[in-house]
Scaffold this active site. Structure first.
Site, mmCIF file in Angstrom:
data_model
loop_
_atom_site.group_PDB
_atom_site.id
_atom_site.type_symbol
_atom_site.label_atom_id
_atom_site.label_comp_id
_atom_site.label_asym_id
_atom_site.label_seq_id
_atom_site.Cartn_x
_atom_site.Cartn_y
_atom_site.Cartn_z
ATOM 1 N N CYS A 191 -69.320 48.585 1.638
ATOM 2 C CA CYS A 191 -68.900 47.904 0.401
ATOM 3 C C CYS A 191 -69.939 46.907 -0.098
ATOM 4 O O CYS A 191 -69.790 46.356 -1.187
ATOM 5 C CB CYS A 191 -67.562 47.223 0.623
ATOM 6 S SG CYS A 191 -66.301 48.384 1.191
ATOM 7 N N HIS A 238 -62.479 47.641 -7.205
ATOM 8 C CA HIS A 238 -63.444 47.732 -6.105
ATOM 9 C C HIS A 238 -63.996 49.158 -5.975
ATOM 10 O O HIS A 238 -63.684 49.874 -5.022
ATOM 11 C CB HIS A 238 -62.768 47.262 -4.814
ATOM 12 C CG HIS A 238 -63.638 47.291 -3.606
ATOM 13 N ND1 HIS A 238 -65.024 47.204 -3.668
ATOM 14 C CD2 HIS A 238 -63.337 47.395 -2.276
ATOM 15 C CE1 HIS A 238 -65.517 47.254 -2.430
ATOM 16 N NE2 HIS A 238 -64.528 47.387 -1.582
ATOM 17 N N LYS A 280 -59.956 42.115 -6.154
ATOM 18 C CA LYS A 280 -58.501 42.189 -6.176
ATOM 19 C C LYS A 280 -57.964 42.704 -7.516
ATOM 20 O O LYS A 280 -57.095 43.579 -7.530
ATOM 21 C CB LYS A 280 -57.938 40.787 -5.873
ATOM 22 C CG LYS A 280 -56.439 40.692 -5.872
ATOM 23 C CD LYS A 280 -55.842 41.442 -4.704
ATOM 24 C CE LYS A 280 -54.391 41.782 -4.924
ATOM 25 N NZ LYS A 280 -54.178 42.910 -5.842
#
Lengths: 374, 374
Positions: free
Chosen positions: B73, B322, B318
Site C-alpha cells: 500500500c 484506497h 477511510k
C-alpha cells in the site's frame, strides 16, 4: 546466484540464498546494507507481494527500506539501475539488489499466459499473441527483410547451449546441433522449441556500493560505468519496424555516452536472447553488427567464447535460463565472474569491459549497462 | 487524480486520465517528460503487467524509460521517492509518477485475499490472517496498553467522512456518527466496517521536476523538502510492540532530518488511515502525540480541518478511498491542492508545510515525505 532451473524453493527462499551469497561473497556485514531493490514479476502466483520486507527480514535487516521493481523481463536491470542511481546520488553507500522468479508451480499454458501479460493486453495478449508468437513475427520480418535463415538462428542456440555446458548454474546442460534445433517442435513458426529460452526458477543478487565502500571490503569488485534505459510502445503494431527494438538502440546509446566508450571497447556482452532471433536483433541494435549482418559474425564464430566478441558466455537466457525477475541480475553476476577472472572453463580471456542488455517484453523496456573491471 | 470509487475504466485508462490531468495542469508538453515510475500492486488481475510502456504509449511518449514499483500500500510513496532521487541526482529534469489500482472486477473475498499477499504469506496470510485481522490485533493491543476505546477510534472515521464530504473526488460521500460506526458490522473485532477503508479503483499522478524546470512552466508547484523510507519485519509476530510501526518512526525521523524541520512546522498531514486505529498509531509514530495520547487530540477536535493540526483533510484512505498503487500519490495530490490554495471547502488555512505518511501492509514498508509551498 542460485542454480537456475526447476526448484523446490519458493521465491522467498531463492532470494535469500542469492542475497546471502552476494553479501558474504563481498565480505560485507549485512548490517552495512542500507537499502534494497527487489526485481520480480510474478510472486503474486505464490501469494506473496511486498517481497522487500520479507527478504530483508530473512536477512536479519528488517529495518532497511526496500522496493520491488518490475519492467517485465527487464526487471533485473531496472533494479540495478535504480540502485546505481541511489548510490551515485549519495543516498546510500551500499545497497542490495536481488531478482527472483518462481514459475515451476505453474503449468506451461498458465506460465505462457502469465508471461504474455508483459505485452499489451488490449492489443496482443487478449488477442492470443503470446511471446513466442510475437518474437516469431520479429523473426519472420527479419528473414524477409535480410534473408536470415532458420539455420542461422539455430547457430545461436547451439553456441549458447555449448556455453551453458560450462556454467554449473545453467538451467540446461545439453549439447545440441543445428539439426536438433531444426527438428525440435515448432512453437510459433519459424521459432522452434530450441530457439526458445526455458521457464526457469532462480534468483540472482548483487551488492551495489560506492567505490570507497567497495575498496574497504573487497578487492573483487567491478565498476558500473554506464547505464541506459528506454521504452517503446508496448504493442508491436505501433512500431515502424519489426526487425529492430528502438528501446535497445536508445538504451545502448545512452550507456555508451555515459561510459564515454565505443563499441570496440566492449570485450564481451550478455544480451537478452529470450529467443534466438532476439540475440541477432540485439547485436544489431547495440551496434555490434550492421542490420542483417549479425548472422555472419555468428557463422564465423566471432561470438563464441574464443571469438573476438563473445556473446552470452554464461549460456544466455537460452541455456542458463530465464527466471524473469532474476535474468537482468544474472547477467551482472556473469559479468562479475568474468571481469574478476572466476568464470572457469567459460572464462573470456583478457576481458576488461563488458555490456549487459536486458529487454522487457518485445522491447517495451530495455536497459543497457556497461561495466569495467577494477 | 481520478475520482476514487468503483470505476468502469481499466488501470490503463485510469492511469492515462490522471497522468494527462497532471501533465496538462502543469502546463507541460508531454515530450518534456524524460522518465516515469508507475506504482501498482495488482494489475496482473487485469492481465496486464509492464504498465509503464502501456501508459507511456497512451501518452504519446513511448520512448521514455518507465519502471513499475511496488511496496504494497506504500507503492505510491515509493514511486515519488525514486523520482525525487532521480531528479535530485540530475538524471532527469522532469519525470511522471502515476499510481493506479483497479479491484472492482474482483469480489470482496478475492480482493481481501489478494490484499493479504502484502503481508507475510508464510506466517500470516496462509494462516488466514488478512489485513482487517492484523490491524484488529494492533487495535486490541493499543486498547489494552493505553485504554483506547472503540468510541475514540470511531471519531477518526467520523472526521474523515466529514472531510470526504468536501472532496468531490472522494469514494465515500456520507456523513456518519460515532453510533453509526459502533453499530456497523464487525469485520475483525474490535474493527467494524466503518473503521475500515473501502476497496477503491482510481489513479493519481504527479510531475516531479527540478526547481528550474518548474519555474519555467508554472507558478503552482510545491517543493519536496524531505523524504524518508524504512522497512520492518513483514510479519507482526516478529515485532517487539504491536502498538507502534517502527518503519513509520524511522521514515519520519529521516524525512524531518532531511527537511531540517521540526514537528511544530507541520501545518497538516495526510496519514495512512487504512483502518481508524492506523491514524491513531500514525500520529503517535510520527510524533504528533505521545504514545496513547493521540486520541485526546482527536477528541479535542485538533485534527479536524479547523483544528490546529488537521489530519487527512482529503478524507484519508477511510473516505477518499484506497486504490492501493494510487494511495500514496493521492496524498501528494491533496498536499498540492492545499499548498496551492485550491482545496475549496476543505482548505486548511495558511498551510505552508505538509507531511504525507504512506504505509505498506502493517508497516513492512513506510515512506514519509515533507512538502513546502513555493
Amino acid at each position: 546466484m542460485t542454480k537456475f532451473g526447476k526448484s523446490e524453493w519458493s521465491s522467498r527462499e531463492l532470494a535469500l540464498q542469492a542475497s546471502k551469497e552476494a553479501i558474504e561473497g563481498g565480505g560485507i556485514n549485512p548490517k552495512r546494507i542500507q537499502g534494497a531493490f527487489v526485481s520480480n514479476a510474478f510472486a503474486l502466483t505464490e501469494h506473496q507481494g511486498h517481497l522487500g520486507p520479507i527478504i530483508m527480514s530473512g536477512l536479519g535487516i528488517p529495518d532497511i527500506p526496500s522496493t520491488t521493481v518490475e519492467a517485465a523481463c527487464s526487471s533485473g536491470a531496472a533494479a540495478l539501475r535504480e540502485a546505481y542511481i541511489n548510490v551515485g546520488a549519495g543516498i546510500y553507500d551500499c545497497m542490495l539488489v536481488v531478482g527472483v522468479e518462481k514459475v515451476s508451480h505453474l503449468d506451461t499454458i498458465t506460465a505462457t499466459t502469465l508471461f504474455s501479460y508483459g505485452s499489451d493486453q488490449l492489443f496482443e495478449s487478449a488477442c492470443g499473441a503470446s511471446f513466442p508468437g510475437l518474437y516469431a513475427a520479429i523473426a519472420r520480418a527479419h528473414m524477409t527483410k535480410y534473408g536470415t535463415t532458420e539455420e542461422q538462428m539455430a547457430l545461436v542456440a547451439v553456441k549458447n547451449h555449448d556455453n551453458g555446458l560450462r556454467n554449473p548454474k545453467a538451467h540446461l546442460h545439453k549439447a545440441i546441433t543445428v539439426e536438433d534445433v531444426l527438428k525440435s517442435p515448432v512453437v510459433a513458426s519459424p521459432l522452434k522449441l530450441y530457439d526458445s529460452s526455458p521457464f526457469s526458477d532462480g534468483s540472482a543478487a548483487a551488492v551495489v556500493c560506492s567505490e570507497e565502500f567497495a575498496k574497504q571490503h573487497n578487492d573483487n569488485f567491478i565498476y558500473v560505468v554506464g547505464s541506459g534505459k528506454a521504452g517503446a510502445s508496448g504493442a508491436l503494431h505501433q512500431r515502424d519496424d519489426l526487425t529492430s527494438l528502438s528501446s535497445s538502440r536508445l538504451a545502448a546509446r545512452e550507456a555508451f555516452r555515459q561510459a564515454n566508450l565505443e563499441l570496440k571497447d566492449i570485450d564481451f556482452a550478455e544480451v537478452h536472447d529470450c529467443f534466438t532471433i532476439a540475440e541477432i536483433v540485439a547485436m544489431e541494435d547495440i551496434g555490434f553488427a550492421e542490420k542483417g549482418k549479425a548472422v555472419h559474425m555468428i557463422e564465423d564464430g566471432a561470438t563464441r567464447i574464443d571469438g573476438y566478441l563473445p556473446i552470452n558466455p554464461s549460456g544466455g537466457l537460452k541455456a542458463k535460463g530465464h527466471p524473469v525477475g532474476a535474468t537482468g541480475l544474472a547477467q551482472v553476476v556473469e559479468v562479475f565472474e568474468q571481469l574478476t577472472g572466476r568464470a572457469g572453463t567459460r572464462q573470456v580471456t583478457e576481458a576488461e569491459v563488458a555490456l549487459t542488455h536486458n529487454v522487457g517484453a518485445t522491447g517495451g523496456s530495455c536497459a543497457v549497462h556497461i561495466f569495467r573491471r577494477s
